[in-house]
Motif scaffolding. Sequence first.
Motif, mmCIF file in Angstrom:
data_model
loop_
_atom_site.group_PDB
_atom_site.id
_atom_site.type_symbol
_atom_site.label_atom_id
_atom_site.label_comp_id
_atom_site.label_asym_id
_atom_site.label_seq_id
_atom_site.Cartn_x
_atom_site.Cartn_y
_atom_site.Cartn_z
ATOM 1 N N SER A 13 0.699 -1.246 0.015
ATOM 2 C CA SER A 13 -0.090 0.069 0.070
ATOM 3 C C SER A 13 0.928 1.139 -0.092
ATOM 4 N N PRO A 70 -9.548 1.580 0.820
ATOM 5 C CA PRO A 70 -9.018 0.267 1.021
ATOM 6 C C PRO A 70 -7.568 0.062 0.701
ATOM 7 N N CYS A 72 -4.577 -3.243 0.205
ATOM 8 C CA CYS A 72 -4.301 -4.331 -0.551
ATOM 9 C C CYS A 72 -4.747 -5.733 0.046
ATOM 10 N N TYR A 77 -10.744 -4.076 2.498
ATOM 11 C CA TYR A 77 -12.082 -3.986 1.626
ATOM 12 C C TYR A 77 -13.196 -4.133 2.252
ATOM 13 N N ARG A 265 -10.109 -4.546 -4.594
ATOM 14 C CA ARG A 265 -9.300 -4.268 -3.779
ATOM 15 C C ARG A 265 -7.698 -4.010 -4.753
#
Length: 381
Positions: A13, A70, A72, A77, A265
């Motif tokens: 992320s 959201p 990863c 998510y 996601r």
Amino acid sequence: MAKVLLVDTNFSSGPILNFLRNAGHTVVFAGGNPRDFLAKATPGYQQLDYSNPAALADLCTRLGIEYLVPGCNDRSYYSCAEVADRLHFPGIDSLYATETINHKQKFRSFAQGEGLSVPRVFSATETPNCPVIVKPVDAYSGRGITVVQADNEAQLKQALETARAESKSGDCLMEEFVDGQLYSHSAFVVNGRVLQDFVVIEHGSANPFVVDTSHIALDFPEDIHRRIRREIEHMAQSLRLCDGLIHTQFLLKGEKFWLVEVTRRCPGDLYSQLIELSTGFPYVASYTKGFLGQHAAPGPIKQQFILRHTVTLPHEGLLQHLHFKHPLHLERWVPIASTGDLVAPSPAGRIALLFARCASAAELQTLARHAVNRQLYTFNG
């Protein structure tokens, strides 16, 4: 600029966080592990178990969060969908759509009802006369998955028990085992239509159920590509999915394909960087804009030959060093483990992620073959 909460602290992320901050937003990020990359590396960390949607909603209210992004993983998510159901953040699907997509049994039922291409499903009381794959309905990364040959009741019983043990709900899915090549289809959708998409070929070398080697699919059949687009658009319209990313894994054998996993996601293990390095398309920006109430914009594609490989082991090992057996142009090396670490077998342990640049399609395919055959390097430990 806005105040944004990113729900993930994993290194995958990191590009999302960078995009948000470069756009001028004030970003905080939540996760339960203070040793995760983002928690250690950058200010703004909020220690929170985001699998608790009530706690996540309380954090959003307390901090005055305007946009919720959201990260990863699927739990991120799902929790964002539960919070958005109450606080109405943009770009996040309804709870019904989220459950339909993320729960394997519900997705298969939905797909069969809509005429989408999915493997045949059996009930837990059946003894199929063909090979089957048994998996938890709500677990990921290859956990709890077993392939069972036809008419082997003892093995089937054990596979069902293993899958249920890995499932948070104690439930599992049994479906026909399809011996096809695994691919992923990453599509950005606006108003139920695919705006831009990519097909990636995927392999598991250390664990057959966990992807560790991938690259953009070369010369993928255009007719099959069109048929996959049509099914993704049908799903997006039927479930009234929000504009943004729909990431799908599918199996291909001859002219036939089967959808096996769908997520909304951003994929993990820096999949976003594989697409950006291979094509120049702003994957992370396009993903993140959906949660800011904006649309992805198509752009020119510049093909580069990039291999993504996650360095993992099929067995436990104490890391000393890797010895590379073939020359490669390292574009990026992302270390995860350190010398002296006891590395668990895939999917629990990872050593590093590498992105290798190749001069041609032939070189890319050769390098991928070495990686898939576990001949790219030897592990010393």
